[in-house]
Motif scaffolding. Sequence first.
Motif, PDB file in Angstrom:
ATOM      1  N   GLY A 183     -13.719  13.992  25.713  1.00  0.00           N
ATOM      2  CA  GLY A 183     -12.865  13.649  26.794  1.00  0.00           C
ATOM      3  C   GLY A 183     -13.419  13.087  28.680  1.00  0.00           C
ATOM      4  N   PHE A 184     -12.001  12.980  29.455  1.00  0.00           N
ATOM      5  CA  PHE A 184     -12.513  13.565  30.836  1.00  0.00           C
ATOM      6  C   PHE A 184     -12.062  14.668  30.911  1.00  0.00           C
ATOM      7  CE2 PHE A 184     -12.821   8.711  29.815  1.00  0.00           C
ATOM      8  CZ  PHE A 184     -14.029   8.548  30.406  1.00  0.00           C
ATOM      9  N   LEU A 201      -9.533  16.814  33.753  1.00  0.00           N
ATOM     10  CA  LEU A 201      -8.992  16.397  34.877  1.00  0.00           C
ATOM     11  C   LEU A 201      -8.368  15.892  35.939  1.00  0.00           C
ATOM     12  CD1 LEU A 201      -5.323  16.828  35.435  1.00  0.00           C
ATOM     13  CD2 LEU A 201      -5.264  18.704  36.021  1.00  0.00           C
ATOM     14  N   ILE A 202     -10.040  17.140  36.874  1.00  0.00           N
ATOM     15  CA  ILE A 202     -10.535  16.607  38.151  1.00  0.00           C
ATOM     16  C   ILE A 202     -10.808  14.903  37.850  1.00  0.00           C
ATOM     17  CG2 ILE A 202     -12.881  17.424  39.159  1.00  0.00           C
ATOM     18  CD1 ILE A 202     -10.733  18.753  40.295  1.00  0.00           C
ATOM     19  N   GLU A 203     -12.038  14.881  37.270  1.00  0.00           N
ATOM     20  CA  GLU A 203     -12.455  13.041  36.716  1.00  0.00           C
ATOM     21  C   GLU A 203     -11.201  12.237  36.620  1.00  0.00           C
ATOM     22  OE1 GLU A 203     -16.700  13.801  34.550  1.00  0.00           O
ATOM     23  OE2 GLU A 203     -14.701  13.866  33.624  1.00  0.00           O
ATOM     24  N   VAL A 204     -10.165  12.353  36.320  1.00  0.00           N
ATOM     25  CA  VAL A 204      -9.258  11.660  36.320  1.00  0.00           C
ATOM     26  C   VAL A 204      -7.716  11.342  36.654  1.00  0.00           C
ATOM     27  CG1 VAL A 204      -6.692  11.306  34.775  1.00  0.00           C
ATOM     28  CG2 VAL A 204      -8.499  11.938  33.674  1.00  0.00           C
ATOM     29  N   VAL A 205      -8.049  12.179  37.553  1.00  0.00           N
ATOM     30  CA  VAL A 205      -7.278  13.160  39.652  1.00  0.00           C
ATOM     31  C   VAL A 205      -8.545  11.780  39.924  1.00  0.00           C
ATOM     32  CG1 VAL A 205      -6.442  14.071  40.755  1.00  0.00           C
ATOM     33  CG2 VAL A 205      -5.939  15.081  39.151  1.00  0.00           C
ATOM     34  N   VAL A 206      -9.659  12.091  39.974  1.00  0.00           N
ATOM     35  CA  VAL A 206     -10.483  11.110  41.229  1.00  0.00           C
ATOM     36  C   VAL A 206     -10.457   9.565  41.290  1.00  0.00           C
ATOM     37  CG1 VAL A 206     -12.975  11.564  42.103  1.00  0.00           C
ATOM     38  CG2 VAL A 206     -12.251  13.591  41.681  1.00  0.00           C
ATOM     39  N   ALA A 207     -10.452   9.591  39.819  1.00  0.00           N
ATOM     40  CA  ALA A 207     -10.539   7.977  39.357  1.00  0.00           C
ATOM     41  C   ALA A 207      -9.140   7.500  39.488  1.00  0.00           C
ATOM     42  CB  ALA A 207     -10.592   8.067  37.406  1.00  0.00           C
ATOM     43  N   LEU A 208      -7.701   8.121  39.172  1.00  0.00           N
ATOM     44  CA  LEU A 208      -6.457   7.369  40.146  1.00  0.00           C
ATOM     45  C   LEU A 208      -6.666   7.270  41.314  1.00  0.00           C
ATOM     46  CD1 LEU A 208      -4.173   9.227  37.476  1.00  0.00           C
ATOM     47  CD2 LEU A 208      -4.805   6.645  37.493  1.00  0.00           C
ATOM     48  N   GLY A 209      -7.409   8.450  42.270  1.00  0.00           N
ATOM     49  CA  GLY A 209      -7.630   8.120  43.504  1.00  0.00           C
ATOM     50  C   GLY A 209      -8.017   7.356  43.872  1.00  0.00           C
ATOM     51  N   ILE A 210      -9.376   6.751  43.715  1.00  0.00           N
ATOM     52  CA  ILE A 210      -9.366   6.266  43.703  1.00  0.00           C
ATOM     53  C   ILE A 210      -9.156   3.938  43.391  1.00  0.00           C
ATOM     54  CG2 ILE A 210     -12.705   4.800  43.470  1.00  0.00           C
ATOM     55  CD1 ILE A 210     -13.523   7.313  43.167  1.00  0.00           C
ATOM     56  N   LEU A 211      -8.579   4.800  42.067  1.00  0.00           N
ATOM     57  CA  LEU A 211      -7.806   3.264  42.113  1.00  0.00           C
ATOM     58  C   LEU A 211      -6.995   3.168  43.138  1.00  0.00           C
ATOM     59  CD1 LEU A 211      -7.236   1.042  40.740  1.00  0.00           C
ATOM     60  CD2 LEU A 211      -5.518   2.038  38.353  1.00  0.00           C
ATOM     61  N   ALA A 212      -6.272   4.298  43.743  1.00  0.00           N
ATOM     62  CA  ALA A 212      -5.005   3.894  44.174  1.00  0.00           C
ATOM     63  C   ALA A 212      -5.666   3.215  45.556  1.00  0.00           C
ATOM     64  CB  ALA A 212      -4.510   5.500  44.616  1.00  0.00           C
ATOM     65  N   LEU A 213      -6.688   3.911  46.081  1.00  0.00           N
ATOM     66  CA  LEU A 213      -7.221   3.413  47.411  1.00  0.00           C
ATOM     67  C   LEU A 213      -8.009   1.404  47.358  1.00  0.00           C
ATOM     68  CD1 LEU A 213      -9.508   6.551  48.432  1.00  0.00           C
ATOM     69  CD2 LEU A 213      -6.871   5.635  50.446  1.00  0.00           C
ATOM     70  N   SER A 214      -7.826   1.458  47.113  1.00  0.00           N
ATOM     71  CA  SER A 214      -8.388   0.082  46.506  1.00  0.00           C
ATOM     72  C   SER A 214      -7.295  -0.749  46.032  1.00  0.00           C
ATOM     73  CB  SER A 214      -9.766  -0.102  45.048  1.00  0.00           C
ATOM     74  OG  SER A 214      -8.740   0.250  43.730  1.00  0.00           O
ATOM     75  N   ILE A 215      -5.978  -0.647  45.381  1.00  0.00           N
ATOM     76  CA  ILE A 215      -4.925  -1.404  45.158  1.00  0.00           C
ATOM     77  C   ILE A 215      -4.321  -1.424  46.796  1.00  0.00           C
ATOM     78  CG2 ILE A 215      -2.431  -0.947  44.805  1.00  0.00           C
ATOM     79  CD1 ILE A 215      -3.594  -0.377  41.968  1.00  0.00           C
ATOM     80  N   ALA A 216      -4.258   0.485  47.213  1.00  0.00           N
ATOM     81  CA  ALA A 216      -3.539   0.209  48.703  1.00  0.00           C
ATOM     82  C   ALA A 216      -4.584  -1.177  49.914  1.00  0.00           C
ATOM     83  CB  ALA A 216      -3.428   1.412  49.322  1.00  0.00           C
ATOM     84  N   GLY A 217      -6.114  -1.204  49.657  1.00  0.00           N
ATOM     85  CA  GLY A 217      -6.531  -1.450  50.608  1.00  0.00           C
ATOM     86  C   GLY A 217      -6.554  -3.091  50.076  1.00  0.00           C
ATOM     87  N   LEU A 218      -6.032  -3.676  49.399  1.00  0.00           N
ATOM     88  CA  LEU A 218      -5.978  -4.681  48.683  1.00  0.00           C
ATOM     89  C   LEU A 218      -4.465  -5.405  48.915  1.00  0.00           C
ATOM     90  CD1 LEU A 218      -6.025  -7.254  47.250  1.00  0.00           C
ATOM     91  CD2 LEU A 218      -5.360  -5.881  44.420  1.00  0.00           C
ATOM     92  N   LEU A 219      -3.594  -4.388  48.821  1.00  0.00           N
ATOM     93  CA  LEU A 219      -2.323  -4.695  49.232  1.00  0.00           C
ATOM     94  C   LEU A 219      -1.979  -5.086  51.079  1.00  0.00           C
ATOM     95  CD1 LEU A 219       0.199  -2.868  47.570  1.00  0.00           C
ATOM     96  CD2 LEU A 219      -0.990  -4.579  46.930  1.00  0.00           C
ATOM     97  N   SER A 220      -3.249  -3.990  51.490  1.00  0.00           N
ATOM     98  CA  SER A 220      -3.245  -4.257  52.942  1.00  0.00           C
ATOM     99  C   SER A 220      -3.570  -5.736  52.993  1.00  0.00           C
ATOM    100  CB  SER A 220      -4.148  -3.496  53.315  1.00  0.00           C
ATOM    101  OG  SER A 220      -4.266  -3.260  54.781  1.00  0.00           O
ATOM    102  N   LEU A 221      -4.593  -6.397  52.714  1.00  0.00           N
ATOM    103  CA  LEU A 221      -4.968  -7.400  52.878  1.00  0.00           C
ATOM    104  C   LEU A 221      -4.331  -8.656  52.479  1.00  0.00           C
ATOM    105  CD1 LEU A 221      -9.035  -7.251  51.126  1.00  0.00           C
ATOM    106  CD2 LEU A 221      -8.329  -7.869  53.581  1.00  0.00           C
ATOM    107  N   LEU A 222      -3.663  -8.568  52.063  1.00  0.00           N
ATOM    108  CA  LEU A 222      -2.749  -9.373  51.367  1.00  0.00           C
ATOM    109  C   LEU A 222      -0.907  -9.256  52.399  1.00  0.00           C
ATOM    110  CD1 LEU A 222      -2.223  -8.729  47.864  1.00  0.00           C
ATOM    111  CD2 LEU A 222      -2.854 -10.617  48.902  1.00  0.00           C
ATOM    112  N   THR A 223      -1.344  -8.242  52.607  1.00  0.00           N
ATOM    113  CA  THR A 223      -0.299  -8.160  53.536  1.00  0.00           C
ATOM    114  C   THR A 223      -0.154  -8.971  55.390  1.00  0.00           C
ATOM    115  OG1 THR A 223       1.005  -6.187  53.420  1.00  0.00           O
ATOM    116  CG2 THR A 223       1.789  -6.773  55.749  1.00  0.00           C
ATOM    117  N   SER A 224      -1.798  -8.342  55.572  1.00  0.00           N
ATOM    118  CA  SER A 224      -2.401  -9.009  57.431  1.00  0.00           C
ATOM    119  C   SER A 224      -2.680 -10.615  56.983  1.00  0.00           C
ATOM    120  CB  SER A 224      -3.340  -8.609  57.367  1.00  0.00           C
ATOM    121  OG  SER A 224      -5.523  -8.010  56.464  1.00  0.00           O
TER     122      SER A 224
END
Length: 134
Positions: A5-6, A8-31
Motif C-alpha cells: 500500500g501507499f 498517507l504522505i505519498e497519497v497527499v503528495v500525489a493529490l497535491g501534484i494532481l491538483a497543481l496540474s489541474i489548476a495549471g490546465l484550468l489557468s491555460l484554458l481560461t487565458s
Amino acid sequence: MKHSGFTLIEVVVALGILALSIAGLLSLLTSSQNRIGKSMEEWKNMHMLSQAAEYFMLQNEDPGAIEEPFFPYRDYTVNAYYQDAEGLPEEYGNIVNQLPLTSLVIELRKAASGDIVDKLIIDRISYENTIQGE
C-alpha cells in the motif's frame, strides 16, 4: 506477508501534484478563452472597418456618411475624413505632374459613447486635384 500500500504522505503528495496540474490546465484554458474572445472582438472591429473602407474608397473625397444597408451595425458608427499623407520624403512631394497622396482615415466609434474603438488609415492618390483636360 508483504504490504504493498501507499503511505498517507505519498497519497497527499500525489493529490497535491494532481491538483497543481489541474489548476495549471484550468489557468491555460481560461487565458486561451480570454485570448479567443479578444481576437474575435478585434476581427469583428476590422471586419466593420473593412466594410466601411470598401464603401468610402468608392466615394469622392468628401465621404459624407455611410448608408445603413452598407453598414448595418447599430451599436457602432463610422467617421471618415481625408488628411495629408504622412511619412513621405520631401523630394517626392514636389514632382511635376505627380498626383498628391492623401490618407483616408476611417474611425470606428461606439454609438452610445462616441469613443473610438479602432481606426484604419488608407493612403491613396487624390484624383480630385487633377487639372481638367489632361
